[in-house]
Design a protein around this motif. Structure first.
Motif, short mmCIF file in Angstrom:
data_model
loop_
_atom_site.label_atom_id
_atom_site.label_comp_id
_atom_site.label_asym_id
_atom_site.label_seq_id
_atom_site.Cartn_x
_atom_site.Cartn_y
_atom_site.Cartn_z
N GLY A 9 0.82 -1.21 0.00
CA GLY A 9 0.00 0.00 0.00
C GLY A 9 0.85 1.26 0.00
N LEU A 10 1.90 1.26 0.81
CA LEU A 10 2.81 2.41 0.86
C LEU A 10 3.47 2.63 -0.50
CD1 LEU A 10 4.46 4.63 2.31
CD2 LEU A 10 6.10 2.83 2.92
N LEU A 11 3.97 1.55 -1.09
CA LEU A 11 4.61 1.67 -2.40
C LEU A 11 3.62 2.13 -3.47
CD1 LEU A 11 6.94 -1.45 -2.35
CD2 LEU A 11 7.60 0.96 -2.16
N ALA A 12 2.39 1.61 -3.41
CA ALA A 12 1.37 2.03 -4.37
C ALA A 12 1.10 3.52 -4.28
CB ALA A 12 0.08 1.23 -4.15
N VAL A 13 1.00 4.04 -3.07
CA VAL A 13 0.76 5.48 -2.87
C VAL A 13 1.93 6.29 -3.39
CG1 VAL A 13 0.53 7.29 -1.13
CG2 VAL A 13 -0.82 5.21 -0.92
N LEU A 14 3.13 5.95 -2.99
CA LEU A 14 4.30 6.73 -3.37
C LEU A 14 4.55 6.69 -4.87
CD1 LEU A 14 6.72 5.84 -0.44
CD2 LEU A 14 5.27 7.88 -0.70
N LEU A 15 4.40 5.52 -5.47
CA LEU A 15 4.62 5.41 -6.92
C LEU A 15 3.55 6.14 -7.72
CD1 LEU A 15 5.78 1.69 -7.11
CD2 LEU A 15 7.17 3.73 -7.57
N THR A 16 2.29 6.03 -7.28
CA THR A 16 1.20 6.74 -7.96
C THR A 16 1.41 8.24 -7.88
OG1 THR A 16 -0.36 4.94 -7.51
CG2 THR A 16 -1.30 7.09 -8.04
N ASP A 17 1.73 8.72 -6.69
CA ASP A 17 1.94 10.16 -6.50
C ASP A 17 3.16 10.67 -7.28
OD1 ASP A 17 -0.31 10.31 -4.96
OD2 ASP A 17 0.74 10.61 -3.07
N ALA A 18 4.10 9.79 -7.56
CA ALA A 18 5.29 10.17 -8.33
C ALA A 18 5.02 10.13 -9.84
CB ALA A 18 6.46 9.26 -7.98
N GLY A 19 3.80 9.75 -10.21
CA GLY A 19 3.43 9.76 -11.62
C GLY A 19 3.55 8.44 -12.35
N HIS A 20 3.84 7.37 -11.63
CA HIS A 20 3.94 6.06 -12.26
C HIS A 20 2.57 5.43 -12.40
CE1 HIS A 20 8.31 5.96 -11.99
NE2 HIS A 20 8.17 6.52 -10.80
N GLU A 21 2.42 4.60 -13.42
CA GLU A 21 1.18 3.86 -13.59
C GLU A 21 1.23 2.66 -12.64
OE1 GLU A 21 -1.23 1.32 -16.94
OE2 GLU A 21 0.40 2.63 -17.56
N THR A 33 -13.96 -1.40 -1.97
CA THR A 33 -13.59 -0.47 -0.92
C THR A 33 -12.37 0.34 -1.32
OG1 THR A 33 -14.47 -1.94 0.77
CG2 THR A 33 -12.90 -0.27 1.51
N LEU A 34 -11.36 -0.31 -1.87
CA LEU A 34 -10.15 0.39 -2.29
C LEU A 34 -10.43 1.34 -3.45
CD1 LEU A 34 -7.59 -2.54 -2.03
CD2 LEU A 34 -7.75 -0.53 -0.54
N ARG A 35 -11.29 0.94 -4.36
CA ARG A 35 -11.64 1.83 -5.48
C ARG A 35 -12.39 3.07 -5.00
NH1 ARG A 35 -13.71 -2.69 -9.79
NH2 ARG A 35 -11.65 -3.33 -10.52
N GLU A 36 -13.29 2.87 -4.07
CA GLU A 36 -14.11 3.99 -3.57
C GLU A 36 -13.33 4.89 -2.61
OE1 GLU A 36 -17.65 2.38 -1.86
OE2 GLU A 36 -18.27 1.44 -3.74
N SER A 37 -12.63 4.29 -1.66
CA SER A 37 -11.96 5.06 -0.60
C SER A 37 -10.52 5.43 -0.93
CB SER A 37 -11.97 4.27 0.71
OG SER A 37 -13.29 4.00 1.10
N GLY A 38 -9.89 4.68 -1.78
CA GLY A 38 -8.48 4.92 -2.09
C GLY A 38 -7.58 4.44 -0.97
N VAL A 45 6.87 11.05 7.86
CA VAL A 45 7.85 11.24 6.79
C VAL A 45 7.19 11.68 5.49
CG1 VAL A 45 9.60 10.08 5.37
CG2 VAL A 45 9.42 9.53 7.80
N PHE A 46 6.10 11.01 5.10
CA PHE A 46 5.45 11.26 3.81
C PHE A 46 4.21 12.13 3.90
CE2 PHE A 46 7.57 7.08 3.42
CZ PHE A 46 8.53 7.45 2.49
N GLY A 47 3.76 12.46 5.10
CA GLY A 47 2.60 13.31 5.29
C GLY A 47 1.27 12.58 5.16
N GLU A 48 0.23 13.37 5.04
CA GLU A 48 -1.13 12.85 4.91
C GLU A 48 -1.54 12.92 3.45
OE1 GLU A 48 -3.18 11.98 7.60
OE2 GLU A 48 -1.58 12.36 9.03
N ARG A 49 -2.04 11.82 2.92
CA ARG A 49 -2.52 11.84 1.54
C ARG A 49 -3.45 10.67 1.26
NH1 ARG A 49 3.07 11.25 -1.71
NH2 ARG A 49 4.06 12.14 0.11
N VAL A 50 -4.27 10.86 0.25
CA VAL A 50 -5.15 9.82 -0.25
C VAL A 50 -4.86 9.67 -1.74
CG1 VAL A 50 -7.53 9.10 -0.64
CG2 VAL A 50 -6.95 10.36 1.43
N THR A 51 -4.63 8.44 -2.17
CA THR A 51 -4.30 8.16 -3.56
C THR A 51 -5.22 7.06 -4.07
OG1 THR A 51 -2.00 8.74 -3.15
CG2 THR A 51 -2.43 7.46 -5.10
N ARG A 52 -5.57 7.15 -5.33
CA ARG A 52 -6.46 6.14 -5.91
C ARG A 52 -5.83 5.50 -7.15
NH1 ARG A 52 -9.77 9.76 -3.52
NH2 ARG A 52 -11.45 8.88 -2.29
#
Length: 75
Positions: A9-21, A33-38, A45-52
């Motif tokens: 989950g951490l890697l998915a968030v960081l990679l998505t936010d960095a612009g990777h598919e 649930t993951l599709r709806e809530s992200g 270290v990385f702050g607060e964020r929601v990524t989908r």
């Protein structure tokens, strides 16, 4: 990303936010649930964020094909 647990989950968030598919392969019971809530990240270290990122059912993972293909030939 196979399995959206703590590390996945951490890697998915960081990679998505960095612009990777990113495509996350999850259990059938978790997909909606993951599709709806992200993915919610709360980190000093990385702050607060929601990524989908894209989320697919692990039973249907073989149906997914990447948007770009890599060539095995070298120039």
């Amino acid at each position: 990303m196979l399995g959206p647990g703590g590390v996945g989950g951490l890697l998915a968030v960081l990679l998505t936010d960095a612009g990777h598919e990113v495509v996350v392969v999850a259990r059938t019971s978790s997909v909606e649930t993951l599709r709806e809530s992200g993915f919610h990240l709360s980190s000093p270290v990385f702050g607060e964020r929601v990524t989908r990122p894209d989320v697919v059912d692990r039973e249907r993972r073989r149906c997914w094909t990447p948007r770009t293909s890599r060539s095995s030939a070298t120039a």
